[in-house]
Design a protein around this motif. Sequence first.
Motif, mmCIF file in Angstrom:
data_model
loop_
_atom_site.group_PDB
_atom_site.id
_atom_site.type_symbol
_atom_site.label_atom_id
_atom_site.label_comp_id
_atom_site.label_asym_id
_atom_site.label_seq_id
_atom_site.Cartn_x
_atom_site.Cartn_y
_atom_site.Cartn_z
ATOM 1 N N UNK A 1 0.838 -1.190 0.000
ATOM 2 C CA UNK A 1 0.000 0.000 0.000
ATOM 3 C C UNK A 1 0.875 1.242 0.000
ATOM 4 N N UNK A 2 0.312 2.356 -0.457
ATOM 5 C CA UNK A 2 1.007 3.624 -0.378
ATOM 6 C C UNK A 2 0.022 4.740 -0.070
ATOM 7 N N UNK A 3 0.580 5.837 0.428
ATOM 8 C CA UNK A 3 -0.234 7.014 0.726
ATOM 9 C C UNK A 3 0.553 8.255 0.344
ATOM 10 N N UNK A 4 -0.112 9.203 -0.273
ATOM 11 C CA UNK A 4 0.551 10.440 -0.668
ATOM 12 C C UNK A 4 0.895 11.273 0.559
ATOM 13 N N UNK A 5 1.710 12.295 0.342
ATOM 14 C CA UNK A 5 2.216 13.066 1.468
ATOM 15 C C UNK A 5 1.109 13.698 2.298
ATOM 16 N N UNK A 6 0.008 14.066 1.640
ATOM 17 C CA UNK A 6 -1.072 14.724 2.375
ATOM 18 C C UNK A 6 -2.233 13.780 2.683
ATOM 19 N N UNK A 7 -2.060 12.515 2.354
ATOM 20 C CA UNK A 7 -3.115 11.542 2.626
ATOM 21 C C UNK A 7 -4.243 11.554 1.620
ATOM 22 N N UNK A 8 -4.130 12.383 0.596
ATOM 23 C CA UNK A 8 -5.222 12.509 -0.355
ATOM 24 C C UNK A 8 -5.340 11.363 -1.337
ATOM 25 N N UNK B 1 10.549 12.174 -3.587
ATOM 26 C CA UNK B 1 10.089 12.816 -4.814
ATOM 27 C C UNK B 1 8.580 12.746 -4.985
ATOM 28 N N UNK B 2 7.910 12.205 -3.984
ATOM 29 C CA UNK B 2 6.444 12.209 -3.942
ATOM 30 C C UNK B 2 5.780 11.462 -5.092
ATOM 31 N N UNK B 3 6.495 10.528 -5.689
ATOM 32 C CA UNK B 3 5.847 9.747 -6.733
ATOM 33 C C UNK B 3 4.837 8.790 -6.101
ATOM 34 N N UNK B 4 3.863 8.386 -6.817
ATOM 35 C CA UNK B 4 2.890 7.398 -6.335
ATOM 36 C C UNK B 4 3.214 6.088 -7.022
ATOM 37 N N UNK B 5 4.343 5.520 -6.630
ATOM 38 C CA UNK B 5 4.881 4.360 -7.323
ATOM 39 C C UNK B 5 4.775 3.109 -6.470
ATOM 40 N N UNK B 6 4.532 1.978 -7.134
ATOM 41 C CA UNK B 6 4.504 0.696 -6.434
ATOM 42 C C UNK B 6 5.855 -0.011 -6.547
ATOM 43 N N UNK B 7 6.823 0.635 -7.174
ATOM 44 C CA UNK B 7 8.137 0.012 -7.370
ATOM 45 C C UNK B 7 9.054 0.286 -6.191
ATOM 46 N N UNK B 8 9.761 -0.706 -5.740
ATOM 47 C CA UNK B 8 10.691 -0.524 -4.628
ATOM 48 C C UNK B 8 11.788 0.478 -4.988
#
Length: 124
Positions: free
Chosen positions: A49-56, A101-108
Motif C-alpha cells: 500500500x502507499x499514501x501520498x504526502x497529504x493523505x489525499x 520525490x512524492x511519486x505514487x509508485x509501487x516500485x521498490x
Amino acid sequence: QVQLVESGGGLVQAGGSLRLSCAASGRTVSSYTTGWFRQAPGKEREFVALISWNGGSTAYADSVKGRFTISRDNAKNTVYLQMNSLKPEDTAVYYCAADSQRRLSIRTSAYDYWGQGTQVTVSS
C-alpha cells in the motif's frame, strides 16, 4: 537523513487484525509519499500500500484491497497500516519506505528510505 522504524508486528491467527506503525525520525517525512511493502521467505519484496504526502491519495495491492487500510498522522510523523481479516499468505516481513520525490509508485526502486522491517506471522 530519515530513519524509519516499524512496529506492531507479531503472531496472529487467521481472521485476526494487526496495526503496523512506521515512525520517522530525523528529517520529517510529512511531505513524502510513504509505502508499505512485504517480503515472504524465498520471494521478492512486493508492494502492499502507499499514501501520498497529504493523505489525499492511496493505493493498494489487489491481494490486500478491502482488508488493509493505510493512513498517516503527519503531526506525529507516523504512517499506519491497519490489517484486518489476515490470512496465512499475509505472513512476511513488512517494511515501510519513503519517497522524497512524492511519486505514487509501487516500485521498490522509487523509494529512498527504508525501515528495518517488522515480522507478521499469521497462523491457520
